[in-house]
Design a protein around this motif. Structure first.
Motif, PDB file in Angstrom:
ATOM      1  N   CYS A  19     -38.073 -17.351   4.093  1.00  0.00           N
ATOM      2  CA  CYS A  19     -39.543 -17.342   4.125  1.00  0.00           C
ATOM      3  C   CYS A  19     -40.112 -18.678   3.663  1.00  0.00           C
ATOM      4  N   CYS A  21     -43.548 -19.078   3.435  1.00  0.00           N
ATOM      5  CA  CYS A  21     -44.974 -18.833   3.144  1.00  0.00           C
ATOM      6  C   CYS A  21     -45.412 -19.753   2.007  1.00  0.00           C
ATOM      7  N   CYS A  24     -43.522 -19.077  -1.352  1.00  0.00           N
ATOM      8  CA  CYS A  24     -42.101 -19.462  -1.356  1.00  0.00           C
ATOM      9  C   CYS A  24     -41.958 -20.978  -1.272  1.00  0.00           C
ATOM     10  N   ASN A 279     -42.968 -11.379  -1.747  1.00  0.00           N
ATOM     11  CA  ASN A 279     -43.056 -12.847  -1.912  1.00  0.00           C
ATOM     12  C   ASN A 279     -44.385 -13.429  -1.439  1.00  0.00           C
TER      13      ASN A 279
HETATM   14 ZN   LIG Z   1     -42.549 -16.135   1.219  1.00  0.00          ZN
END
Ligand SMILES: [Zn+2]
Length: 310
Positions: A19, A21, A24, A279
């Protein structure tokens, strides 16, 4: 009763390996003020050297080996784990069982339907049955407290009861249609109410279904460790551009007019703690507006290693 958080993130942990994002990515760059988290795992101890695992996370081996409470006594083979209570058949709740396959005669509790998913349809879990005596799969009734631990002690008898609270969730996608059709919906996902010496601990890392199913248990507890997966209902759609809402995948969002914070606004005598953070949840950033809103509303966010004494 001791309650220990061994893992506090949703499936995938934080940061999640695949991930990128904002959370993260910023964590990897070292610019997010927050902690890394393993996948949600809680353990409860009613007496010294006796622990129940609540679910069995994919990170269980690491979580146990990093924690001296779960080590066998020197020169012995064994474990202080006296039982494992599974709250659904989700991969994140059951995968860790396979880490416990080293010939240990364990007691594993779950609803009858979750036991059927594991034993009838997923033969991999029979790896646990090689111990002598074999593992005992124990069916948990709904809405009826059962005693799962009793021990004589100096001050009387130590007793821990467990009640499965049905939460009206769904069975995981991997369950075959044929089996799914024969399983009652109310046995898919449960919360747990654990009581020892009049102290109540309510654990529900997933809160699907109607609020009325769980609100009493949460407000009547001394400690409520609850579903902190998503901040908003549209969180996954906003990050990925498509997908399902939080509610569609079995989680009440934290914010919003009918979110978890609003639902428990009046519960002032309960220690309210969030667990199972995805997350993408902005509350993982301790400097975010979401984090401030949680603190202002009297909530804490669980972290790996957090401990409670009730
Ligand atoms: Zn993430």
């Amino acid at each position: 009763m001791r309650v220990k958080v061994l893992g506090s993130a949703a499936g995938g942990g934080f940061p999640q390996w695949n991930c990128g994002c904002s959370n993260c990515s910023r964590f990897r760059l070292g610019v997010l003020k927050g902690r890394a988290r393993t996948q949600s795992q809680v353990a409860v101890s009613p007496a010294p050297s006796a622990w129940f695992l609540l679910n069995a996370s994919p990170d269980l081996r690491q979580q146990l080996s990093e924690n001296p409470d779960f080590a066998p006594a020197p020169d012995t083979r064994g474990t202080p784990i006296v039982g494992i209570i599974l709250m659904s058949a989700d991969v994140d709740c059951v995968m860790g069982l396979l880490h416990l396959r080293e010939f240990q005669p364990l007691h594993i509790y779950a609803t009858s339907s979750v036991l059927r998913v594991l034993i009838e349809e997923n033969s991999l879990f029979r790896a646990l049955e090689r111990s002598l005596p074999p593992v005992r799969w124990e069916a948990l009734p709904l809405d009826a407290p059962i005693t799962i631990f009793q021990q004589k002690a100096a001050g009387g008898i130590i007793s821990l009861t467990c009640k499965a609270v049905p939460l009206s969730g769904g069975y995981p996608d991997y369950v075959s249609d044929a089996l799914r059709k024969s399983l009652p919906a109310e046995e898919a996902v449960i919360g747990l109410e654990l009581v020892q010496n009049d102290k109540r601990f309510f654990y529900a890392p997933s809160l699907p279904g109607p609020v009325d199913n769980w609100k009493c248990c949460a407000t009547g507890s001394n400690l409520a460790l609850l579903d902190g997966t998503f901040w908003t209902d549209n969180e996954l759609i906003d990050v990925r551009g498509s997908g399902k809402t939080a509610r569609e995948i079995g989680h009440v969002p934290l914010s919003g007019a009918d979110g978890l914070l609003e639902q428990l606004k009046g519960a002032r005598n309960v220690r309210k703690v969030l667990i199972h953070l995805n997350n993408t949840n902005p509350a993982l950033d301790e400097e975010s507006a979401a984090s401030r809103a949680l603190r202002d509303a009297g909530w804490e966010v669980a972290f790996d290693g957090m401990e409670f004494q009730l």
